[in-house]
Structures are given as structure tokens and as C-alpha cells.
Design a protein around this motif. Sequence first.
Motif, PDB file in Angstrom:
ATOM      1  N   ILE A 175      38.888  45.010  37.483  1.00 41.23           N
ATOM      2  CA  ILE A 175      39.397  43.636  37.513  1.00 41.23           C
ATOM      3  C   ILE A 175      40.903  43.723  37.263  1.00 41.23           C
ATOM      4  O   ILE A 175      41.336  43.985  36.140  1.00 41.23           O
ATOM      5  CB  ILE A 175      38.727  42.751  36.454  1.00 41.23           C
ATOM      6  N   ILE A 176      41.690  43.535  38.308  1.00 42.04           N
ATOM      7  CA  ILE A 176      43.138  43.704  38.230  1.00 42.04           C
ATOM      8  C   ILE A 176      43.806  42.427  38.718  1.00 42.04           C
ATOM      9  O   ILE A 176      43.556  41.992  39.847  1.00 42.04           O
ATOM     10  CB  ILE A 176      43.605  44.894  39.091  1.00 42.04           C
ATOM     11  N   PRO A 177      44.651  41.796  37.906  1.00 45.71           N
ATOM     12  CA  PRO A 177      45.312  40.568  38.351  1.00 45.71           C
ATOM     13  C   PRO A 177      46.251  40.827  39.528  1.00 45.71           C
ATOM     14  O   PRO A 177      46.768  41.945  39.689  1.00 45.71           O
ATOM     15  CB  PRO A 177      46.074  40.098  37.110  1.00 45.71           C
ATOM     16  N   ASP A 178      46.474  39.797  40.342  1.00 50.90           N
ATOM     17  CA  ASP A 178      47.272  39.974  41.553  1.00 50.90           C
ATOM     18  C   ASP A 178      48.774  40.101  41.302  1.00 50.90           C
ATOM     19  O   ASP A 178      49.564  40.174  42.241  1.00 50.90           O
ATOM     20  CB  ASP A 178      47.004  38.846  42.549  1.00 50.90           C
ATOM     21  N   SER A 179      49.175  40.149  40.032  1.00 45.79           N
ATOM     22  CA  SER A 179      50.577  40.412  39.710  1.00 45.79           C
ATOM     23  C   SER A 179      50.918  41.894  39.888  1.00 45.79           C
ATOM     24  O   SER A 179      52.097  42.275  39.844  1.00 45.79           O
ATOM     25  CB  SER A 179      50.887  39.977  38.270  1.00 45.79           C
TER      26      SER A 179
END
Length: 327
Positions: A173-177
Amino acid sequence: MKKIFSLLLLSIILISCVGNDKFVLKSSIGKINKVMVVTKASNWTGDIGTEIRNSFGELMVGLPQPEPVLSVSQVAPNGFSSMMKAARNIMIVTEGETENFSVKYNVYAQPQTIVYVQAKDDASLVKLLKEKEKEIIDIFIASDIKFTQNIFKKTALDVTKFKTLNNLGVSFIIPDSYNLVDDTGDFLWLRKHLLSGIAKTGSCNILVYSIPLNDESKIQENIVAVRDSIGKKHIPGTDAETMHMITEEAYTPFTFDAVIDGKKAYETRGKWEVKNDFMAGPFLNYSVIDKKNNRLIVVEGFTYAPSVNKRAFVFELEAIAKSMKVK
């Protein structure tokens, strides 16, 4: 008939409220890695408060500046108002005839974690707090990890587009930042630029790769050598010929047992630097044993944020690493 209809409507409303916490509980508030302690002022200024501050105030391993594992504040029971009850992480310390240590979730708000500690007197409370110190810290950190991952899910990257993750059969789960730096099929490097404050020239970074599982008894002693070889191959400095990332030679990393996606792993915290340059910062490395595929899956986070505290950045990287799922 009208009375029957009213009773039926009231029953439906009550069932709806009980069946879905969203109708009952307000959203919790509070910063990550922050715990509010509810106890008497005399407890807080005495041995009990000293024990709590010492345990929560233990310094996080691997950071260049001294920062506590958890920040803590105190409120007296008579000041534990409705607003205070909305805090996300709470520890309630009281005297009572029976000893009690328990954890409850979503009592006054959600998500929320409350740890209850009770004993008959000051000495007994201090003893119980010492015995449960690691468990209490782990409970609040796990709660904040889960909370952070749920936030990241709202803006998560489509990780299926990265060929390295597809080849390794893993997801995160990796944020799109986070943006792509390198994706060879065997090695993935993602980076988020820090956009505000004095650290705006810095970044948070995620690395993912795997190596063969040759001798399980030597995994721990080889972690530094493996990450240094990866740094030499994939993480260059401003002069790619003479500069690359290495483990800081003046600081010995600390390695702990861990579990990632139900698999045995080693968590290593330390400091990195760029050989022949002045760049440096903390790193967090997880070497996960995947016996089924006879390999080690390595996920590492490192940050470059000069002149600012780094606990929050490392915690973000920890939440991403611990979201790993192996297919």
C-alpha cells in the motif's frame, strides 16, 4: 396503528445505530505516535509518571537526532472531557483493588485504542507498567501503523504497473505521492520529494528486491553487506563513478526479529551515507524469509531530510513496508 408505526420506525433506527458504528462513534483525533495518558496529577508528577515518560520516551533507534518512540501528554480524570475522549491513542492509569491490564478499541471514537492499567498502589502500578512496557508500546505502534495504512489506501498507487513487484509476486500500500525512479524487473526504487519546510530538498525512498536464500543462519550477519552491494549497484551519488550509498561506517545498525505478512523477518534500523559525499540519513530495512520460493524479499525505506526531525518520515516508510503481501 400510528403508535405501532412509530415503535417500528424507532426500532429500525436503533438497529441501524447498533449495527453500524459509524452512526454511533465520532471520528478520532490525534497525531501519529502520540498517546494521551489519563491519570491523577499526583501520579503524573511522581514515580508513575516518571516510569511512563521513561518508557515512551525511549529514543527511536537509527535516527541522527534524538527522538522518542512515542510522544506523551497527560490529562487528569476530571479533565477527561468529551473532546479528550475523541483522542485516538489513550492510556488510562488508575488505582483499584484488583490488578488489571486490558485493551479496548473504538470506545468513544473510531479508530481508537485504549489501554487500561490498574493496580492497588503506586509501587504496584510502576511494577505493572514496567512488565507491560514493550507490549504497550507495540499496541500503540501497531494501531498507528494500521491507521496510516488506511489513510494510504485512499490515494494508493496501482502497484501492478511495476514489473519488479509483478515478477516478485508482492504488493504494497503506497500513496501516490511516490514516483518511480527505477524499475528493472529485479529492483524497484520509488521516491517522494518533501515539499515543505526546511526539508523541501529532501525525500523519502522505498527499495524492493530479492536475493536467494542460501543459509538462513547467516541472514542477519549479511544484511549490511547485501544493502551495501545494492547501494553500489543501484544508488549512485552526484558522481556515479566515485559515490554511492553505503551503511554509515561510524554507526552500527540494530537488528530485531519481526513478522511481515505472517513470515519471519529481520528488521534493521541504522544510518546510511553516500561514500565520498556528505549526504546521510536513517534507513529501515526488512529482510523477509520466503521459504516457499527459497528467497529473501527485501524492502527498505530511507530518508534524506537535513536539519529536521525524521521520526514521522521513518514511521511512514515502516507503514508501507509492513503492508507487504506475498502472493
